[in-house]
Design an enzyme around this catalytic site. Structure first.
Site, mmCIF file in Angstrom:
data_model
loop_
_atom_site.group_PDB
_atom_site.id
_atom_site.type_symbol
_atom_site.label_atom_id
_atom_site.label_comp_id
_atom_site.label_asym_id
_atom_site.label_seq_id
_atom_site.Cartn_x
_atom_site.Cartn_y
_atom_site.Cartn_z
ATOM 1 N N ASP A 9 107.865 -27.631 108.256
ATOM 2 C CA ASP A 9 107.220 -27.425 106.970
ATOM 3 C C ASP A 9 107.596 -28.625 106.086
ATOM 4 O OD1 ASP A 9 106.185 -26.090 104.611
ATOM 5 O OD2 ASP A 9 108.290 -25.729 104.090
ATOM 6 N N ASP A 11 107.123 -28.908 101.929
ATOM 7 C CA ASP A 11 107.682 -28.599 100.605
ATOM 8 C C ASP A 11 108.833 -27.609 100.718
ATOM 9 O OD1 ASP A 11 105.973 -30.104 98.770
ATOM 10 O OD2 ASP A 11 104.399 -28.900 99.664
#
Ligand code: XBP
Ligand code: MG
Length: 234
Positions: A9, A11
């Site tokens: 991922d 953010d």
């Protein structure tokens, strides 16, 4: 089972970016004479909806019952988001947001060990490039075998779409991979795609429910511990 790939991922996982997103949204609202201000407490609630355009629409629907939507509401939201992306990428290019502890080393170690690396994010390709150009250098993309971003799939996290898209690009089965996430929505997305998922928490997510995660860490500053817990042969 040997792990063949790590899917990251962006953010909150590669870097603590959410507050820079928040500031970029607020700058955009002010520039457009909208009396909207997302403080940390409100943004924390708004983060339950992933994707910037989706988050703006959710805010309008849930918090502004009297807002008179412009005739072309879709274009209005899209335009706000374009401006927000410009502010956000400018902030990243100023270099104020470092990669989280252990991330650069993990990417280097995994690459050397022959693992495939990939990205699965709801944010836009411009944002990923701006972050990683600063964090990993101009040729950052060479580290990744698949880069799944934003609107490339119909449903954003917590739907599994972006992880399924990445698995398809990597030509790997879910059980060949592990995912690294920071949030409830991200964890649900990766698990729904059948991928074993580890979580590193951050200030916005540390109180969220990580039931189903294979491991939860404050950060990856202790990589040898992470390697031994995950079984990564690095
Ligand atoms: C986190 C998100 C994103 C950002 C905003 O994505 O929810 O929506 O907050 O980005 P992830 P955009 O953790 O999956 O990387 O405004 O570009 O959508
Ligand atoms: Mg995240």
């Amino acid at each position: 089972m040997t792990i063949k790939a790590i899917i990251f991922d962006v953010d909150g996982t590669l870097a603590d970016t959410e507050d820079a997103h928040r500031v970029a949204f607020n700058k955009t609202f002010a520039e457009n004479n909208l009396p909207w201000n997302w403080d940390v407490a409100l943004y924390d609630k708004l983060l339950k909806v992933t994707g910037g355009k989706e988050r703006i629409k959710h805010y309008v629907e849930s918090y502004l019952p009297d807002f008179r939507k412009p005739a072309d509401y879709e274009a209005f939201v899209k335009n706000l988001h374009v401006q927000k992306t410009a502010h956000y990428t400018a902030a990243l290019r100023d270099g104020h947001i470092p990669l989280r502890p252990g991330i650069k080393q993990l990417i280097g170690d995994a690459h050397k060990a022959g693992l495939k690396l990939a990205i699965a994010t709801t944010t836009s390709p411009e944002n990923v490039a701006a972050l990683l150009e600063v964090g990993l250098g101009k040729d950052w993309a060479k580290h990744f075998d698949a880069i799944g971003c934003g609107d490339i799939v119909p449903q954003k996290k917590p739907a599994p779409d972006i992880y399924n898209w990445v698995l398809n690009e990597l030509k790997l089965a879910p059980q060949d991979c592990i995912a690294l996430e920071d949030s409830y929505n991200g964890l649900r997305s990766a698990l729904a795609a059948g991928i074993k998922t580890y979580v590193t928490t951050n200030p916005y997510t540390h109180k969220q429910d990580f039931n189903g995660a294979a491991g939860v860490f404050d950060d990856l500053s202790d990589l040898p511990r992470f390697y031994s817990l995950t079984g990564l042969r690095i």
